[in-house]
Design a protein around this motif. Structure first.
Motif, PDB file in Angstrom:
ATOM      1  N   VAL A  22       8.711   0.968 -20.644  1.00  0.00           N
ATOM      2  CA  VAL A  22      10.188   0.362 -20.017  1.00  0.00           C
ATOM      3  C   VAL A  22       9.615   0.770 -18.916  1.00  0.00           C
ATOM      4  CG1 VAL A  22      12.325   0.459 -19.229  1.00  0.00           C
ATOM      5  CG2 VAL A  22      10.987   0.023 -21.962  1.00  0.00           C
ATOM      6  N   GLY A  23       9.357   2.047 -18.571  1.00  0.00           N
ATOM      7  CA  GLY A  23       9.230   2.791 -17.267  1.00  0.00           C
ATOM      8  C   GLY A  23       8.041   2.237 -16.676  1.00  0.00           C
ATOM      9  N   VAL A  24       7.104   1.984 -16.967  1.00  0.00           N
ATOM     10  CA  VAL A  24       5.784   1.345 -16.363  1.00  0.00           C
ATOM     11  C   VAL A  24       5.984  -0.108 -16.033  1.00  0.00           C
ATOM     12  CG1 VAL A  24       3.257   0.498 -17.108  1.00  0.00           C
ATOM     13  CG2 VAL A  24       4.697   2.521 -17.333  1.00  0.00           C
ATOM     14  N   ILE A  25       6.794  -0.695 -16.921  1.00  0.00           N
ATOM     15  CA  ILE A  25       7.319  -2.227 -16.889  1.00  0.00           C
ATOM     16  C   ILE A  25       8.185  -2.179 -15.631  1.00  0.00           C
ATOM     17  CG2 ILE A  25       8.125  -4.014 -17.667  1.00  0.00           C
ATOM     18  CD1 ILE A  25       6.602  -3.911 -20.089  1.00  0.00           C
ATOM     19  N   TRP A  26       9.039  -1.418 -15.322  1.00  0.00           N
ATOM     20  CA  TRP A  26       9.982  -1.400 -14.417  1.00  0.00           C
ATOM     21  C   TRP A  26       9.195  -1.106 -12.716  1.00  0.00           C
ATOM     22  CZ3 TRP A  26      11.583   3.214 -11.372  1.00  0.00           C
ATOM     23  CH2 TRP A  26      12.175   2.564 -10.355  1.00  0.00           C
ATOM     24  N   LEU A  27       8.730   0.261 -13.224  1.00  0.00           N
ATOM     25  CA  LEU A  27       7.798   0.351 -11.785  1.00  0.00           C
ATOM     26  C   LEU A  27       7.197  -0.486 -11.433  1.00  0.00           C
ATOM     27  CD1 LEU A  27       6.471   2.807  -9.572  1.00  0.00           C
ATOM     28  CD2 LEU A  27       6.023   3.343 -11.235  1.00  0.00           C
ATOM     29  N   ASP A  28       6.384  -1.224 -12.302  1.00  0.00           N
ATOM     30  CA  ASP A  28       5.655  -2.448 -11.877  1.00  0.00           C
ATOM     31  C   ASP A  28       6.281  -3.997 -11.277  1.00  0.00           C
ATOM     32  OD1 ASP A  28       2.852  -3.618 -11.777  1.00  0.00           O
ATOM     33  OD2 ASP A  28       3.130  -5.286 -13.496  1.00  0.00           O
ATOM     34  N   SER A  29       7.200  -3.849 -11.489  1.00  0.00           N
ATOM     35  CA  SER A  29       8.442  -4.770 -11.076  1.00  0.00           C
ATOM     36  C   SER A  29       9.080  -5.086  -9.971  1.00  0.00           C
ATOM     37  CB  SER A  29       9.285  -5.607 -12.236  1.00  0.00           C
ATOM     38  OG  SER A  29      10.804  -4.148 -11.819  1.00  0.00           O
ATOM     39  N   LEU A  30       8.836  -3.586  -9.358  1.00  0.00           N
ATOM     40  CA  LEU A  30       8.811  -3.454  -8.319  1.00  0.00           C
ATOM     41  C   LEU A  30       7.919  -3.572  -6.941  1.00  0.00           C
ATOM     42  CD1 LEU A  30      10.192   0.309  -8.554  1.00  0.00           C
ATOM     43  CD2 LEU A  30      11.543  -1.940  -8.385  1.00  0.00           C
ATOM     44  N   PHE A  31       6.769  -3.961  -7.315  1.00  0.00           N
ATOM     45  CA  PHE A  31       5.493  -4.031  -6.799  1.00  0.00           C
ATOM     46  C   PHE A  31       5.527  -6.099  -6.697  1.00  0.00           C
ATOM     47  CE2 PHE A  31       4.684   0.195  -7.605  1.00  0.00           C
ATOM     48  CZ  PHE A  31       4.206   0.435  -6.019  1.00  0.00           C
ATOM     49  N   GLU A  32       6.778  -6.734  -7.212  1.00  0.00           N
ATOM     50  CA  GLU A  32       6.226  -8.648  -7.297  1.00  0.00           C
ATOM     51  C   GLU A  32       7.252  -8.321  -6.093  1.00  0.00           C
ATOM     52  OE1 GLU A  32       4.340  -9.658  -8.515  1.00  0.00           O
ATOM     53  OE2 GLU A  32       3.315  -7.994 -10.092  1.00  0.00           O
ATOM     54  N   GLU A  33       7.322  -9.930  -6.369  1.00  0.00           N
ATOM     55  CA  GLU A  33       8.158 -11.380  -5.099  1.00  0.00           C
ATOM     56  C   GLU A  33       8.582 -12.617  -5.709  1.00  0.00           C
ATOM     57  OE1 GLU A  33       9.918 -10.468  -2.607  1.00  0.00           O
ATOM     58  OE2 GLU A  33       9.802  -9.109  -1.636  1.00  0.00           O
ATOM     59  N   PRO A  34       9.569 -12.796  -6.254  1.00  0.00           N
ATOM     60  CA  PRO A  34       9.498 -12.809  -7.853  1.00  0.00           C
ATOM     61  C   PRO A  34       9.882 -14.934  -6.764  1.00  0.00           C
ATOM     62  CG  PRO A  34      11.798 -12.608  -6.865  1.00  0.00           C
ATOM     63  CD  PRO A  34      10.154 -11.431  -6.253  1.00  0.00           C
ATOM     64  N   GLY A  35       8.879 -15.620  -7.418  1.00  0.00           N
ATOM     65  CA  GLY A  35       9.259 -17.327  -6.443  1.00  0.00           C
ATOM     66  C   GLY A  35       7.651 -17.346  -5.657  1.00  0.00           C
ATOM     67  N   VAL A  36       7.028 -15.854  -5.057  1.00  0.00           N
ATOM     68  CA  VAL A  36       5.900 -16.369  -4.005  1.00  0.00           C
ATOM     69  C   VAL A  36       4.351 -17.199  -4.834  1.00  0.00           C
ATOM     70  CG1 VAL A  36       4.757 -14.531  -4.931  1.00  0.00           C
ATOM     71  CG2 VAL A  36       5.128 -14.806  -2.397  1.00  0.00           C
ATOM     72  N   LYS A  37       4.098 -17.873  -3.953  1.00  0.00           N
ATOM     73  CA  LYS A  37       3.045 -18.491  -4.359  1.00  0.00           C
ATOM     74  C   LYS A  37       2.112 -17.584  -4.389  1.00  0.00           C
ATOM     75  CE  LYS A  37       0.288 -22.504  -2.926  1.00  0.00           C
ATOM     76  NZ  LYS A  37      -0.169 -23.597  -2.403  1.00  0.00           N
ATOM     77  N   HIS A  38       1.614 -17.476  -6.083  1.00  0.00           N
ATOM     78  CA  HIS A  38       0.022 -16.520  -5.284  1.00  0.00           C
ATOM     79  C   HIS A  38      -1.305 -17.306  -5.727  1.00  0.00           C
ATOM     80  CE1 HIS A  38      -1.964 -13.081  -6.747  1.00  0.00           C
ATOM     81  NE2 HIS A  38      -2.478 -13.870  -7.760  1.00  0.00           N
ATOM     82  N   VAL A  39      -2.040 -17.074  -4.433  1.00  0.00           N
ATOM     83  CA  VAL A  39      -3.293 -17.365  -4.243  1.00  0.00           C
ATOM     84  C   VAL A  39      -4.424 -17.019  -4.064  1.00  0.00           C
ATOM     85  CG1 VAL A  39      -2.390 -19.494  -3.264  1.00  0.00           C
ATOM     86  CG2 VAL A  39      -3.775 -17.383  -1.699  1.00  0.00           C
ATOM     87  N   SER A  40      -5.584 -16.767  -4.921  1.00  0.00           N
ATOM     88  CA  SER A  40      -6.610 -16.503  -4.799  1.00  0.00           C
ATOM     89  C   SER A  40      -7.597 -15.959  -3.086  1.00  0.00           C
ATOM     90  CB  SER A  40      -8.104 -16.730  -5.946  1.00  0.00           C
ATOM     91  OG  SER A  40      -8.662 -18.073  -4.719  1.00  0.00           O
ATOM     92  N   SER A  41      -6.972 -16.729  -2.082  1.00  0.00           N
ATOM     93  CA  SER A  41      -7.662 -16.323  -0.922  1.00  0.00           C
ATOM     94  C   SER A  41      -6.526 -17.454   0.398  1.00  0.00           C
ATOM     95  CB  SER A  41      -9.159 -16.901  -0.708  1.00  0.00           C
ATOM     96  OG  SER A  41      -9.505 -17.223   0.565  1.00  0.00           O
ATOM     97  N   LEU A  42      -5.826 -16.398   0.876  1.00  0.00           N
ATOM     98  CA  LEU A  42      -5.105 -16.609   1.565  1.00  0.00           C
ATOM     99  C   LEU A  42      -6.041 -17.995   3.096  1.00  0.00           C
ATOM    100  CD1 LEU A  42      -2.530 -16.887   2.642  1.00  0.00           C
ATOM    101  CD2 LEU A  42      -2.638 -15.396   4.249  1.00  0.00           C
ATOM    102  N   THR A  43      -7.071 -17.579   3.153  1.00  0.00           N
ATOM    103  CA  THR A  43      -7.719 -18.258   3.916  1.00  0.00           C
ATOM    104  C   THR A  43      -8.349 -19.625   3.968  1.00  0.00           C
ATOM    105  OG1 THR A  43     -10.016 -16.784   3.577  1.00  0.00           O
ATOM    106  CG2 THR A  43      -8.526 -16.176   5.753  1.00  0.00           C
ATOM    107  N   GLN A  44      -8.496 -19.302   2.280  1.00  0.00           N
ATOM    108  CA  GLN A  44      -8.534 -20.509   1.065  1.00  0.00           C
ATOM    109  C   GLN A  44      -7.912 -21.549   1.648  1.00  0.00           C
ATOM    110  OE1 GLN A  44     -10.642 -20.778  -2.308  1.00  0.00           O
ATOM    111  NE2 GLN A  44     -12.601 -20.463  -1.803  1.00  0.00           N
ATOM    112  N   GLU A  45      -6.326 -21.033   1.438  1.00  0.00           N
ATOM    113  CA  GLU A  45      -5.268 -21.912   0.831  1.00  0.00           C
ATOM    114  C   GLU A  45      -5.203 -22.624   2.347  1.00  0.00           C
ATOM    115  OE1 GLU A  45      -1.149 -23.511  -0.509  1.00  0.00           O
ATOM    116  OE2 GLU A  45      -3.791 -22.335  -1.213  1.00  0.00           O
ATOM    117  N   LEU A  46      -5.362 -21.732   3.361  1.00  0.00           N
ATOM    118  CA  LEU A  46      -4.890 -22.435   4.956  1.00  0.00           C
ATOM    119  C   LEU A  46      -6.276 -22.650   5.853  1.00  0.00           C
ATOM    120  CD1 LEU A  46      -2.724 -19.573   6.197  1.00  0.00           C
ATOM    121  CD2 LEU A  46      -2.045 -21.776   5.652  1.00  0.00           C
ATOM    122  N   GLY A  47      -6.942 -22.929   4.992  1.00  0.00           N
ATOM    123  CA  GLY A  47      -8.779 -23.828   5.652  1.00  0.00           C
ATOM    124  C   GLY A  47      -9.447 -23.151   6.707  1.00  0.00           C
ATOM    125  N   ALA A  48      -8.663 -21.905   7.084  1.00  0.00           N
ATOM    126  CA  ALA A  48      -8.845 -21.026   7.903  1.00  0.00           C
ATOM    127  C   ALA A  48     -10.313 -20.160   7.390  1.00  0.00           C
ATOM    128  CB  ALA A  48      -8.145 -19.331   7.849  1.00  0.00           C
TER     129      ALA A  48
END
Length: 276
Positions: A22-48
């Protein structure tokens, strides 16, 4: 009796295991942001195709190492500006006489940028810890604009001006100057300026839970991230080894070894603003 003790021990062990999970799951949740779009590459996503990172100190690029490495792998050309040599920093551990720290940290920054695959890196001699006090704002923005003309980026990566990722005044100042330079850019030839600016952000959960007063300030003064991408722990661990004068920074700041931190802090978060 022995059987009973064995059962009690098993129950206690099970409870302890459950609590640790439970502690590990709680700690892992602190490094997340709900609703954010996850991409493998930001530069690729933006065509940079040309990316410029603009930061205040040697080692600031550690926050965006995942973006940089992936951009290079995607075939983008990456440049970087480090506005100061970090001469006012605290050594962790102490490896050189303090008057020579700026020289050492500038060399560390150049070595790490080479390891990350950065094609062009300028380390400027602006005063560490005094960008806001000693460097006129419009002069700082003008120097960044000149760098745009030299490198012609279509994506700029920097700090969010109101939080600076850590609350450092230099971080906020360089982020504000980069933002101003991007928004006010006036193309006079073929190059019309960056298309997007991406601000590196911290996960708010960990900042609010374990970051103290400064963590609260950062969390309250940054926007919701629009994108996240993998952080590349290997590149960051290698980077701390290269930044030898700061190699104990993570352990000193977060009270855990860097490899443990990055097992949870496994994403980079960005707020992306379209400029044109």
């Amino acid at each position: 009796m022995l059987k009973l003790l064995g059962r009690v021990g098993a129950v206690i062990g099970g409870i302890a295991l459950l609590a640790s999970m439970v502690g590990v799951i709680w700690l892992d949740s602190l490094f997340e942001e709900p609703g954010v779009k996850h991409v493998s590459s930001l530069t690729q996503e933006l065509g940079a195709k040309r990316v410029m990172a603009i930061f205040a100190h040697p080692d600031d690029e550690q926050l965006v190492a995942g973006l940089i490495v992936q951009a290079v792998e995607d075939g983008a050309e990456v440049g970087m500006i480090t506005a100061t040599r970090g001469e006012a920093g605290t050594q962790m551990p102490k490896i050189v006489h303090q008057p020579h720290l700026g020289t050492v940290r500038a060399a560390e920054a150049l070595k790490n940028s080479y390891a990350l695959g950065i094609a062009a890196h300028e380390v400027w001699p602006m005063p560490d810890g005094a960008l806001e006090r000693d460097v006129p704002f419009l002069s700082l923005a003008a120097e960044i604009t000149k760098a745009f003309h030299r490198f012609e980026p279509d994506l700029v990566v920097t700090f969010w001006p109101e939080s600076g990722a850590t609350g450092h005044r230099d971080h906020m100042r360089i982020g504000l100057a980069a933002q101003h330079a991007v928004r006010q850019f006036d193309g006079i030839h073929v190059y019309q300026g960056p298309s997007n600016i991406a601000y590196t952000l911290m996960p708010r959960g960990i900042m609010q839970s374990l970051g103290g007063e400064r963590g609260d300030f950062v969390a309250e003064n940054q926007p919701d991230p629009t994108h996240s991408m993998p952080s590349n722990a290997d590149a960051k661990l290698r980077g701390w080894a290269i930044h030898e004068s700061q190699s104990d920074y993570v352990a000193a700041t977060y009270q855990v070894p860097a490899n443990v931190l990055y097992s949870f802090f496994d994403k980079e978060f960005y707020f992306v603003e379209e400029v044109r």
